[in-house]
Design an enzyme around this catalytic site. Structure first.
Site: not given
Ligand code: NAD
Length: 325
Positions: A56, A162
């Site tokens: 990382k 996601v």
């Molecule tokens: P993103 O930033 O596109 O979406 C996150 C969403 O959560 C946003 O709409 C934001 O407004 C909302 N949010 C933030 N804080 C919040 C809260 N306290 N309550 C409710 N909503 C809240 O991120 P993503 O790419 O969709 O990823 C989501 C999660 O999944 C993250 O933890 C990320 O690390 C994990 N993840 C993502 C991937 C990927 O392929 N994108 C892969 C593995 C893990």
């Protein structure tokens, strides 16, 4: 900017993991985050059974840079990453984008999820969402005796890259979908589009539902929040969902099945590393995404047989694969 590149393990192959850009109270906090996240990547790669180790990188910035300043930073970081050769392979993470990967790749050969125009595999989000969907079905089969999600209530917390796609798939599967986001417009938009109900962000944790899918930030499961949960399953994409290791036991004691985060959210890694490094076609990717469900079922059965938490069972499975053959 402090740049930390942590290579946790190359026992299974070159070490892969995302590049996170974030402000931290001190540089040491950035380093600690990178070390912890790199160890989790080792477990993720092993649990997923792909031939890579865990790494990382953290770019600990004082403020998120934009424009030329951002480009200069990413190029300097690309030089640092390149100095580690093929042992360090990276992709997007919190606050870094597909466009950022294109820039880093100008200097470092081993960058995943570049834009499709630049020959990369693009956004991993849709594949992560599909993997989570398979994981939710396997979790439902474990608790309710059927993977069928029709009529099951699922709360998706965070409808970003996601979460929004996951909510769509759940709606297609005739689930009762509840969505929650601190961005209320975003939650309302998706709810209108797929016929979901909106839950206020502050009340998400205590919402009555069959399945809670944390897809926003990590750390939502803690000694304080677990007693408030009113669900039978926790299965979502967020990284580092447990505030501390004991939270796995707290969930089990509360009678809630927990899908270990690094197992259920591996779909993006499976797609990116599978397509770009292992030469998989989309059919193979789909099989491996469905395999997330199978892996979770194995973990649940092992946890039950051994009387241990699902988190401990996942870790034992991953560690057993770290031994060099
Ligand atoms: P993103 O930033 O596109 O979406 C996150 C969403 O959560 C946003 O709409 C934001 O407004 C909302 N949010 C933030 N804080 C919040 C809260 N306290 N309550 C409710 N909503 C809240 O991120 P993503 O790419 O969709 O990823 C989501 C999660 O999944 C993250 O933890 C990320 O690390 C994990 N993840 C993502 C991937 C990927 O392929 N994108 C892969 C593995 C893990």
């Amino acid at each position: 900017t402090w740049m930390f590149v942590c290579i946790h393990s190359t026992a299974r192959g070159p070490a892969g993991g995302g590049t996170r850009m974030k402000t931290y109270p001190t540089p040491a906090d950035g380093l600690a985050d990178a070390m912890r996240l790199s160890a989790a990547m080792t477990l993720k790669m092993a649990a997923t059974d792909i031939p890579f180790g865990g790494a990382k990188a953290v770019l600990a910035v004082s403020a998120l840079p934009e424009g030329d300043e951002r480009r200069r930073l990413l190029l300097r970081y690309g030089d640092l990453a390149a100095s580690l050769g093929g042992n360090f392979q990276t992709g997007p993470d919190v606050n870094t984008t597909i466009a950022d990967m294109d820039v880093i790749a100008e200097r470092h050969e081993h960058v995943f999820c570049r834009s499709k125009e630049r020959g990369g595999s693009g956004d991993p989000g849709p594949y992560t969402a599909r993997g989570v969907f398979h994981g939710i079905r396997a979790s439902a089969a474990q608790v309710f005796g059927t993977p069928d999600l029709a009529g099951r209530s699922v709360l998706v917390q965070g409808v970003g890259d996601v979460g929004a796609r996951l909510a769509e798939q759940l709606a297609e599967a005739a689930s009762r979908v509840l969505v929650s986001d601190i961005d209320t417009e975003r939650a309302k938009d998706i709810a209108d589009r797929i016929g979901a109900e909106v839950v206020r962000a502050e009340t998400a944790i205590g919402t009555d539902c069959d399945i809670y899918a944390p897809c926003a930030l990590g750390g939502t499961l803690s000694a304080e929040t677990i007693p408030q949960l009113r669900c039978r399953i926790v299965a979502g994409s967020a990284n580092n969902q447990l505030g501390e290791p004991d939270d796995g036991a707290r969930l089990a004691e509360a009678g809630i099945l927990y899908a270990p985060d690094y197992v259920i959210n591996a779909g993006g890694v499976i797609h990116a590393w599978g397509v770009e490094s292992l030469g998989w076609d989309l059919e193979t990717v789909e099989d491996r995404l469905a395999g997330i469900g199978t892996t979770l079922t194995d973990i649940y059965e092992y946890a039950e047989a051994e009387g241990i938490t699902t988190e401990a069972a996942a870790e034992q499975l991953a560690r057993s694969r770290l031994v060099r053959s």
